[in-house]
Scaffold this active site. Structure first.
Site, short mmCIF file in Angstrom:
data_model
loop_
_atom_site.label_atom_id
_atom_site.label_comp_id
_atom_site.label_asym_id
_atom_site.label_seq_id
_atom_site.Cartn_x
_atom_site.Cartn_y
_atom_site.Cartn_z
N LYS A 95 0.80 -1.22 0.00
CA LYS A 95 0.00 0.00 0.00
C LYS A 95 0.85 1.29 0.00
O LYS A 95 0.65 2.16 -0.85
CB LYS A 95 -0.88 -0.04 1.25
CG LYS A 95 -2.04 0.87 1.24
CD LYS A 95 -3.06 0.38 2.26
CE LYS A 95 -2.47 0.11 3.64
NZ LYS A 95 -2.41 1.30 4.48
N ARG A 106 -10.75 3.09 8.62
CA ARG A 106 -10.22 1.76 9.00
C ARG A 106 -11.29 0.86 9.63
O ARG A 106 -11.00 -0.27 9.99
CB ARG A 106 -8.98 1.87 9.86
CG ARG A 106 -9.15 2.47 11.24
CD ARG A 106 -7.91 2.22 12.10
NE ARG A 106 -6.73 2.85 11.55
CZ ARG A 106 -5.66 2.17 11.09
NH1 ARG A 106 -5.62 0.88 11.14
NH2 ARG A 106 -4.62 2.82 10.62
N ARG A 151 11.41 -7.87 5.19
CA ARG A 151 11.47 -6.41 5.15
C ARG A 151 12.61 -5.91 6.05
O ARG A 151 12.82 -6.42 7.14
CB ARG A 151 10.13 -5.89 5.66
CG ARG A 151 9.89 -4.44 5.43
CD ARG A 151 8.43 -4.18 5.29
NE ARG A 151 7.71 -4.27 6.55
CZ ARG A 151 6.42 -3.96 6.68
NH1 ARG A 151 5.72 -3.56 5.64
NH2 ARG A 151 5.83 -4.06 7.84
N ARG A 206 12.10 -4.66 11.92
CA ARG A 206 11.17 -4.23 12.96
C ARG A 206 10.78 -5.39 13.86
O ARG A 206 10.57 -6.50 13.38
CB ARG A 206 9.91 -3.65 12.33
CG ARG A 206 9.92 -2.15 12.22
CD ARG A 206 8.74 -1.63 11.46
NE ARG A 206 7.48 -2.25 11.86
CZ ARG A 206 6.29 -1.86 11.40
NH1 ARG A 206 6.20 -0.89 10.52
NH2 ARG A 206 5.18 -2.46 11.79
N ARG A 247 -1.70 -9.66 13.09
CA ARG A 247 -2.06 -8.39 12.46
C ARG A 247 -3.01 -8.63 11.28
O ARG A 247 -3.94 -7.85 11.06
CB ARG A 247 -0.81 -7.65 11.99
CG ARG A 247 -0.10 -6.91 13.12
CD ARG A 247 1.37 -6.73 12.88
NE ARG A 247 1.67 -5.79 11.80
CZ ARG A 247 2.85 -5.71 11.20
NH1 ARG A 247 3.84 -6.53 11.54
NH2 ARG A 247 3.06 -4.84 10.25
#
Ligand code: ZN
Length: 218
Positions: free
Chosen positions: A13, A88, A127, A160, A171
Site C-alpha cells: 500500500k 479503517r 522487510r 522491525r 495483524r
C-alpha cells in the site's frame, strides 16, 4: 481524483501510494501524516490527538473523522486526494460518507489490494528498514546494494520487532476482521476496484491506473 487505497499490512500500500500520488497528481494522505501535520500546525484537535498517542491510547473515531474533514478542506486537496489508512472501520466509513456530502465531494473509487497470506508473510519477514533515514528494503525483491547497509546513507538496516511470522498472522487476522465489512460497504456503493497485488509492483500499478481510469470514464 478522490481515492481511497486499502490493503493488508504487507500488501504494498505505502509503496503504491507514493507512485500513484504523482500519477494522479493528488496528495497522499495517511492518518500518520495527517496527525503529524495537525500537531505541527498547532491545531486543537492535533494537540488532543498527540496527547492521546503520548499516553499510548488510540485516537477515537470522532477526533480522527474531524481531522480528516479539516485536512480534506485544505488547498492541496482541491483536485483530489489519495487516502491511505482511513477509513479503517465501518463506523469511520459511514462518518466519511457524511463528510464527503458536507464537502460536496464525490468519491471516485476505493482501491482494494488483494494479496495471498503466504505472500504477505514472505514480504514482511524479509522487510528491512534503514536505522537512520527510514528507507525500506526487501532482501528478496528490493535488496540493498551492500547487504545490511542503506544505499542512500550507508547506515545499518534493521528488522522491525513486529515483522515476524507470528505477529504478522495476528495483524492479518485483525485487519481481515475490520476490513471485510468495509469492502462490503464500498461494494454496495459500487466503488470497489479489486486489484491483484501478488504480482510485481509495476504490473500492479498499471492495473490500478487502468482500473481507476475505466471507472472514471464510465
Ligand atoms: Zn538510510
Amino acid at each position: 481524483m478522490h481515492l481511497i487505497i486499502m490493503g493488508a499490512p504487507g500488501s504494498g500500500k505505502g509503496t503504491y501510494a507514493k507512485v500513484l500520488k504523482d500519477i494522479f497528481a493528488v496528495p497522499h494522505i495517511s492518518t500518520g501524516e495527517m496527525f503529524r501535520k495537525a500537531i505541527k500546525e498547532g491545531s486543537e484537535l492535533g494537540k488532543l490527538a498527540q496527547s492521546l498517542i503520548d499516553k499510548g491510547n488510540f485516537v477515537p473515531d470522532d477526533i480522527t473523522n474531524k481531522l480528516v474533514k479539516q485536512r480534506l478542506a485544505e488547498e492541496d486537496c482541491k483536485n483530489g486526494f489519495l487516502l491511505d489508512g482511513y477509513p479503517r472501520n465501518l463506523d469511520q466509513a459511514k462518518a466519511f460518507t457524511e463528510i464527503l456530502k458536507e464537502l460536496n465531494i464525490e468519491l471516485d473509487a476505493v482501491i482494494n489490494l488483494n494479496v495471498d497470506e503466504d505472500e504477505i508473510v514472505k514480504r514482511i519477514v524479509n522487510r528491512r528498514l534503514c536505522s537512520n533515514c527510514g528507507q525500506g528494503y526487501n532482501i528478496l525483491t528490493i535488496p540493498p546494494k551492500v547487504e545490511g547497509i542503506c544505499d542512500l546513507c550507508n547506515s545499518p538496516l534493521y528488522t522491525r520487532a513486529d515483522d515476524n511470522e507470528e505477529t504478522v498472522k495476528t495483524r492479518l487476522a485483525v485487519y481481515n476482521d475490520q476490513t471485510k465489512p468495509l469492502v462490503e460497504y464500498y461494494e454496495a456503493l459500487n466503488k470497489i476496484l479489486q486489484i491483484n497485488s501478488n504480482q510485481e509492483i509495476d504490473l500492479a500499478i498499471n492495473d490500478i491506473v487502468k482500473a481507476v481510469e475505466d471507472k472514471c470514464s464510465r
